[in-house]
Structure formats: structure tokens, C-alpha cells
Design an enzyme around this catalytic site. Structure first.
Site, PDB file in Angstrom:
ATOM      1  N   GLY A  60       0.818  -1.200   0.000  1.00 50.11           N
ATOM      2  CA  GLY A  60       0.000   0.000   0.000  1.00 50.11           C
ATOM      3  C   GLY A  60       0.856   1.256   0.000  1.00 50.11           C
ATOM      4  N   GLY A  63       0.065  -5.279   0.526  1.00 53.98           N
ATOM      5  CA  GLY A  63      -1.107  -5.161  -0.318  1.00 53.98           C
ATOM      6  C   GLY A  63      -0.978  -5.896  -1.631  1.00 53.98           C
ATOM      7  N   GLU A 120       4.875  -6.115   7.635  1.00 55.00           N
ATOM      8  CA  GLU A 120       4.153  -5.129   8.447  1.00 55.00           C
ATOM      9  C   GLU A 120       4.745  -4.876   9.827  1.00 55.00           C
ATOM     10  OE1 GLU A 120       1.504  -6.334   5.164  1.00 55.00           O
ATOM     11  OE2 GLU A 120       2.788  -7.427   6.557  1.00 55.00           O
ATOM     12  N   ASP A 152      -2.133  -7.840   7.049  1.00 57.49           N
ATOM     13  CA  ASP A 152      -3.552  -7.665   6.745  1.00 57.49           C
ATOM     14  C   ASP A 152      -3.831  -8.179   5.343  1.00 57.49           C
ATOM     15  OD1 ASP A 152      -2.205  -5.584   5.425  1.00 57.49           O
ATOM     16  OD2 ASP A 152      -3.848  -4.173   5.676  1.00 57.49           O
TER      17      ASP A 152
END
Length: 357
Positions: free
Chosen positions: A66, A123, A146, A154
Site C-alpha cells: 500500500g 497489499g 508489516e 492484513d
């Protein structure tokens, strides 16, 4: 989103999605996620589309994750730490739509061929790891980094990590280890291996053949997985119930690989490590990708208002001093209440995905 950040086209029976931010290694932003989701929904009902094909522009990778600079900007401005308060922030809304996209990919009714060439992180795993036909090459480097920025895996990452052989996923999550092509296939993050030089020919063949036939023309045996070769010590150390016990086992195991893993792990956010381990154990018991995404959304919204996410992105990406000052600073300082706070339900701000819908 500028018109060129994601290229969407339909021709020769293919729905073509090309992430087109090569200078940013095709990092995903909110408008891109919305555009991809909209195209997939239309193509699911379009008889002219046999197969969806997802690639990344440039030579560096499919998607580096992301847009964490935008996330840092958003998170830095937040001051409400109550459950669900930040779900309506720009990043909270982005994550909601991104996770809905991840679930859509996971249940997509047509072949979803994704070329995971080069770097695929965060992502990018959400765009690829839930697809039906996942291709890696000799250049693939795949991971969930992360905890290194004070965040937690996630985009359905904990679902994939929790379903690797043994404790390989726990090792990858807590140390942010990069998986090679062989590792990714062995771990269940990818399905097929082919040399990157054959990708153009694959894309051409997909115009006239099914996904299975086209891929079979170019796929070869995957390289051996170094992580699988090390699974004995990985399973022995990471099967512990707490991060502290994992560190103790790594330190006392005796192998240089385990000692290196302990050193790597201890550079990450202590609270993110503990939240991640709890998330992985919960994901292992979850019955669907949607259930995992629902919990990941709670955790992500909590992390958005945390000190460590802002500090981690600052240290790794903004100032690049690689010296984050985590708070709490050590595993021993992280309380059960602090971990619990990441899992508080969000009331009417819940993601609310249902399996199969």
C-alpha cells in the site's frame, strides 16, 4: 488516481489489469483498488471475459504494498484512540474497500491469473495470494513486512500465513522474511513457477487458450524451498504460545539460522509482534477468508491510531534512519490490555463480510 495508475482493458477474451506505478513498484492506493474492484465485478458477469490477468508495469515487481506515505500522513493527524473512531478516516475507508476487494478475489468465479514477478509485499499479496492461478518467477520476492513498521499483516495475509506448512508462516510474519519462488509455492502463496522471460509468451497464449493449458506450456518445476528445508527448527521454535517463548527457543536452539531469526524479530515493534501472533493463531481456526478479513480490519483500525505505526513508517520510509523508537519498547513492557485493545469490535463500523457473498 491519474488515468494511468492502473490500466484496465478487455480484449481476446481477457480482462487485463496492469498496475502502472512502476516508480513506486506499483504501490496500491485507494482509487486503484476501487477501479480494480469495479472491473472485476463487471467482468464476473461478462461472457466475453474468460480469464482475468493481473500484472505489474516495470521490472521491479507486481506491487510493493500500500501507499504507506499516505497512511503515515493520515495516521499522524489522528488523535482519537477509541474503538472504531478512525474507520471513517481516509485510510480506514481505503482499507475497507481494499479488504472487500481481497474477498472478491478469493471467491472470484473466473480464472484469476496473477503474475507475481519481482517484489510482492503487503497489499500486493492481497491482490495475488487469494487468486486461482498464481505465478512466480526467479525474480519473485514475497513477504508481509508489516511488523517492521509497527503494523500487523492484513489483506488476508494472516489467513495465508496461518495455513502454511507447520510454523513457516509464523516465522515469515514475525521476522518479515522474504520468500523466494520456491518458498512461496511450498507455503501456499503461489501455484506455478516459470522463468520471467516466458511471461510475454504466456500472456499471448492466454488469448487463445484456457489458463490451465497456457500456464502448462511454460511452467516448470519450482526451485526447492529453503524455508521447508529449515522447517524442523522453525516448527520447534515458533510453535510456542508467546512471542517471549519463541525468542527463548530461537536463542537456545543452537543453529545460526535460529539465532539470526531471534535478532531480526527483536528489531520489530513489540506490540505488533504480540498482536500478530494472536492474529495468526485466530486465523488458523477461522472458517473463511471473510472471517479473517473482518478481524484484520478491527486490528488495522486500532493500529492506525497507534504510536508504533506512525513511528515505524517514519523510521523506514520518511526519515529512513532505520531506528524506530517503539512504545512499549520491549516485549516485557507490552500488557495484555494493550494487545486486547487491537481486537475490540467496531460496532456499526465493522467490515461485516460474510463467507461466500
Amino acid at each position: 488516481m491519474t488515468e494511468s495508475e492502473v490500466l484496465i482493458d478487455k480484449r481476446d477474451g481477457l480482462g487485463l489489469i496492469t498496475l502502472n506505478r512502476p516508480k513506486a513498484i506499483n504501490a496500491l492506493n485507494h482509487p486503484m483498488a476501487l477501479a480494480i474492484s469495479a472491473a472485476l465485478q463487471v467482468w464476473a458477469q461478462d461472457d466475453e471475459v474468460r480469464t482475468v490477468v493481473v500484472t505489474g508495469a516495470g521490472e521491479r515487481g507486481l506491487c510493493a504494498g500500500g501507499d504507506i506515505v499516505a497512511i503515515h500522513r493520515d495516521a499522524s493527524a489522528l488523535n482519537d484512540h477509541s474503538a472504531g473512531a478512525n474507520a471513517d478516516s481516509a485510510t480506514g475507508v481505503f482499507w475497507r474497500d481494499e479488504y472487500i476487494l481481497n474477498a472478491l478475489i478469493g471467491r472470484y468465479p473466473k480464472p484469476y491469473v496473477v503474475v507475481m514477478d519481482g517484489i510482492v509485499m503487503g497489499g500486493g499479496v492481497g491482490l495475488s495470494g487469494h487468486g486461482s492461478h498464481r505465478i512466480v518467477t526467479e525474480r519473485s520476492k514475497i513477504g508481509m513486512p508489516e511488523v517492521g513498521i509497527g503494523f500487523v499483516p492484513d489483506v488476508g495475509g494472516t489467513y495465508l500465513l496461518a495455513r502454511t506448512p507447520g510454523e513457516i508462516g509464523t516465522h515469515v510474519a514475525l521476522t518479515t522474511a522474504r520468500m523466494s519462488a520456491g518458498d512461496a509455492i511450498a507455503a501456499g502463496f503461489a501455484d506455478y513457477y516459470m522463468a520471467s522471460e516466458h511471461i510475454p509468451a504466456l500472456l499471448e497464449t492466454l488469448r487463445t487458450e484456457t489458463a490451465e493449458i497456457a500456464i502448462a506450456k511454460f511452467a516448470t518445476d519450482a526451485p526447492e524451498s529453503e524455508l521447508v528445508a529449515q522447517q524442523d527448527w522453525i516448527d520447534a521454535c515458533y510453535s510456542a504460545d508467546t512471542v517471549e517463548e519463541i525468542v527463548d527457543r530461537l536463542r537456545t536452539h543452537g543453529s545460526p539460522e535460529a539465532a539470526k531469526a531471534a535478532t531480526e524479530l527483536l528489531t520489530k515493534s513489540p506490540v505488533a509482534l504480540k498482536v500478530t501472533l494472536r492474529s495468526l493463531r485466530a486465523a488458523r481456526a477461522a472458517k473463511s477468508l471473510e472471517a479473517v478479513l473482518n478481524e484484520e480490519y478491527r486490528v488495522s483500525i486500532a493500529a492506525l491510531a497507534s504510536h508504533d505505526l506512525v513511528e515505524g513508517i517514519r523510521a523506514q520510509v520518511i526519515d529512513k534512519d532505520r531506528n524506530p523508537q517503539w512504545s512499549p519498547a520491549t516485549l516485557a513492557d507490552v500488557t495484555a490490555e494493550q494487545v486486547d485493545a487491537y481486537f475490540v469490535e467496531l460496532g456499526d463500523k465493522e467490515l461485516g463480510l460474510e463467507a461466500g457473498k
